[in-house]
Design a protein around this motif. Structure first.
Motif, PDB file in Angstrom:
ATOM      1  N   ASP A 160       1.473   0.191 -10.296  1.00 25.29           N
ATOM      2  CA  ASP A 160       1.252   1.538  -9.742  1.00 25.29           C
ATOM      3  C   ASP A 160       0.145   1.517  -8.697  1.00 25.29           C
ATOM      4  O   ASP A 160       0.255   2.170  -7.644  1.00 25.29           O
ATOM      5  N   LEU A 161      -0.932   0.781  -8.971  1.00 25.59           N
ATOM      6  CA  LEU A 161      -2.031   0.667  -8.005  1.00 25.59           C
ATOM      7  C   LEU A 161      -1.551   0.034  -6.707  1.00 25.59           C
ATOM      8  O   LEU A 161      -1.840   0.533  -5.612  1.00 25.59           O
ATOM      9  N   LEU A 162      -0.797  -1.047  -6.805  1.00 26.74           N
ATOM     10  CA  LEU A 162      -0.309  -1.731  -5.603  1.00 26.74           C
ATOM     11  C   LEU A 162       0.665  -0.857  -4.817  1.00 26.74           C
ATOM     12  O   LEU A 162       0.632  -0.846  -3.581  1.00 26.74           O
ATOM     13  N   ASN A 163       1.504  -0.136  -5.520  1.00 27.23           N
ATOM     14  CA  ASN A 163       2.497   0.706  -4.835  1.00 27.23           C
ATOM     15  C   ASN A 163       1.865   1.868  -4.073  1.00 27.23           C
ATOM     16  O   ASN A 163       2.506   2.441  -3.190  1.00 27.23           O
ATOM     17  N   ARG A 164       0.614   2.202  -4.396  1.00 26.61           N
ATOM     18  CA  ARG A 164      -0.062   3.258  -3.634  1.00 26.61           C
ATOM     19  C   ARG A 164      -1.138   2.698  -2.698  1.00 26.61           C
ATOM     20  O   ARG A 164      -1.936   3.438  -2.149  1.00 26.61           O
ATOM     21  N   THR A 165      -1.132   1.374  -2.517  1.00 26.59           N
ATOM     22  CA  THR A 165      -2.096   0.720  -1.614  1.00 26.59           C
ATOM     23  C   THR A 165      -1.341   0.137  -0.427  1.00 26.59           C
ATOM     24  O   THR A 165      -0.773  -0.954  -0.513  1.00 26.59           O
ATOM     25  N   PRO A 166      -1.304   0.839   0.706  1.00 24.37           N
ATOM     26  CA  PRO A 166      -0.521   0.386   1.863  1.00 24.37           C
ATOM     27  C   PRO A 166      -0.953  -0.992   2.364  1.00 24.37           C
ATOM     28  O   PRO A 166      -2.148  -1.281   2.469  1.00 24.37           O
ATOM     29  N   GLY A 167       0.036  -1.837   2.638  1.00 22.77           N
ATOM     30  CA  GLY A 167      -0.241  -3.151   3.216  1.00 22.77           C
ATOM     31  C   GLY A 167      -0.529  -4.241   2.210  1.00 22.77           C
ATOM     32  O   GLY A 167      -0.706  -5.397   2.588  1.00 22.77           O
ATOM     33  N   TYR A 168      -0.567  -3.895   0.926  1.00 18.03           N
ATOM     34  CA  TYR A 168      -0.887  -4.888  -0.106  1.00 18.03           C
ATOM     35  C   TYR A 168       0.200  -4.900  -1.171  1.00 18.03           C
ATOM     36  O   TYR A 168       0.602  -3.855  -1.678  1.00 18.03           O
ATOM     37  N   ASP A 169       0.677  -6.098  -1.487  1.00 14.98           N
ATOM     38  CA  ASP A 169       1.737  -6.266  -2.473  1.00 14.98           C
ATOM     39  C   ASP A 169       1.329  -7.333  -3.471  1.00 14.98           C
ATOM     40  O   ASP A 169       0.389  -8.115  -3.226  1.00 14.98           O
ATOM     41  N   GLY A 170       2.034  -7.378  -4.589  1.00  8.74           N
ATOM     42  CA  GLY A 170       1.632  -8.339  -5.596  1.00  8.74           C
ATOM     43  C   GLY A 170       2.735  -8.809  -6.520  1.00  8.74           C
ATOM     44  O   GLY A 170       3.797  -8.187  -6.635  1.00  8.74           O
ATOM     45  N   LEU A 171       2.439  -9.949  -7.177  1.00 14.09           N
ATOM     46  CA  LEU A 171       3.293 -10.517  -8.208  1.00 14.09           C
ATOM     47  C   LEU A 171       2.439 -10.674  -9.464  1.00 14.09           C
ATOM     48  O   LEU A 171       1.310 -11.159  -9.398  1.00 14.09           O
TER      49      LEU A 171
END
Length: 321
Positions: free
Chosen positions: A294-305
């Motif tokens: 959820d944190l990553l999905n609301r942080t533009p330009g940053y993605d994660g695994l």
């Protein structure tokens, strides 16, 4: 005469082409392995670039290591609970950014974790007692770090507070190193500090192949990603840890409990800045799968695994297969 000059120029150009190659080095700095790889036209340029990176890494180590008694961070930890301590602008701004990230992550990223974290010694297999954790847990709260913007001073409002920038300083160092390489005219490079890697350009016409290691098998990769001109940071429970009575005690502590977080085994963040990747990988590790995604999905330009404790992979929305 003109013909002779032309021949000399041709020879010089040919010499540059022959010397143009990858130059690399590895050193132990900031308590981790620093790796640098640059493409340069000739040896002097390649060595200059590598030296610039290693010098910058050691400068930041001397400034921000909690283990070097003369560092500004160590002095801050020794004195800031008694009175405000003036620090350099670079350290002040990184602490300021850390506190902003604490707010953004609802306290999952918190540099005051060191209030208990300093009692862990992973090489000696030492950890704080339950009584020590209970007594010091109130000191873990980023609100205890009080900044004075005008004076560039830092004050701890709780007497037992200590801070550690281990979750953001290496990313900061990597970003600084890439900026230095750009100033030197380097267009293709890799800089790695432990789990933090940033890539400058591509690998001469093809992407860099960056592996994310399997947390339980040091010689295996869980994922290999083709990347260019981007940064990748990984936080894992295998970086600094020891096992005792079947329990793995590792360095990524939950600010809520003062003990190791166990919902996931590793988190990798992809984004333009290693500084933010570094902090986000720690925060997502602490938050766990759902809150982390959820944190990553609301942080533009940053993605994660995320590799959870059942060894299942999870992706933020822009990376989902």
């Amino acid at each position: 005469m003109i013909k002779a000059i032309g021949s000399i120029c041709l020879l010089l150009c040919w010499s540059c082409l022959v010397s143009a190659t990858w130059y690399e080095d590895k050193q132990g700095i900031m308590g981790t392995n620093i790796q640098v790889e640059v493409w340069a036209e000739y040896p002097d340029r390649g060595q200059q670039a590598i030296d610039a990176v290693m010098t910058e890494m050691e400068r930041i180590n001397q400034l921000m290591s909690p283990y070097i008694a003369t560092s500004e961070l160590a002095i801050l930890n020794a004195q800031a609970a008694q009175h405000p301590v003036v620090v350099c602008e670079e350290l002040f701004e990184l602490i300021k950014l850390s506190l902003a990230l604490s707010v953004e992550t609802n306290g999952a990223f918190d540099i005051t974790f060191a209030s208990i974290g300093y009692l862990y010694d992973y090489r000696r297999h030492e950890k704080p007692s339950d009584e020590q954790v209970k007594a010091l847990l109130p000191a873990i709260n980023f609100h205890h770090v009080v900044l004075n913007e005008t004076q560039k001073s830092v004050y701890f409002s709780h007497p037992k507070v200590k801070i550690d920038l281990g979750g953001i300083a290496k990313g900061h160092a990597v970003d600084n190193a890439i900026a230095l390489l750009q100033k030197l005219g380097i267009e293709h490079a890799l800089v790695t500090a432990g789990g933090d890697t940033r890539l400058l350009g591509d690998r001469r016409g093809k992407p860099w192949m960056v592996g994310i290691r399997d947390p339980r098998h040091a010689d295996k990769q869980a994922v290999v990603l083709p990347l260019e001109n981007i940064a990748l940071s990984t936080s894992g429970d295998y970086e600094r840890y020891f096992e005792q009575d079947g329990v793995r005690y590792h360095h990524i502590l939950s600010p809520k409990s003062g003990t190791s977080s166990y919902q996931v085994q590793s988190v990798s963040i992809i984004g333009p800045r290693s500084t933010l990747n570094d902090a986000l990988s720690t925060a997502v590790f602490v938050l766990g799968v759902q809150e982390g995604i959820d944190l990553l999905n609301r942080t533009p330009g940053y993605d994660g695994l995320i590799l959870d404790n059942q060894r299942k992979l999870h992706y933020s929305k822009d990376l989902a297969p």
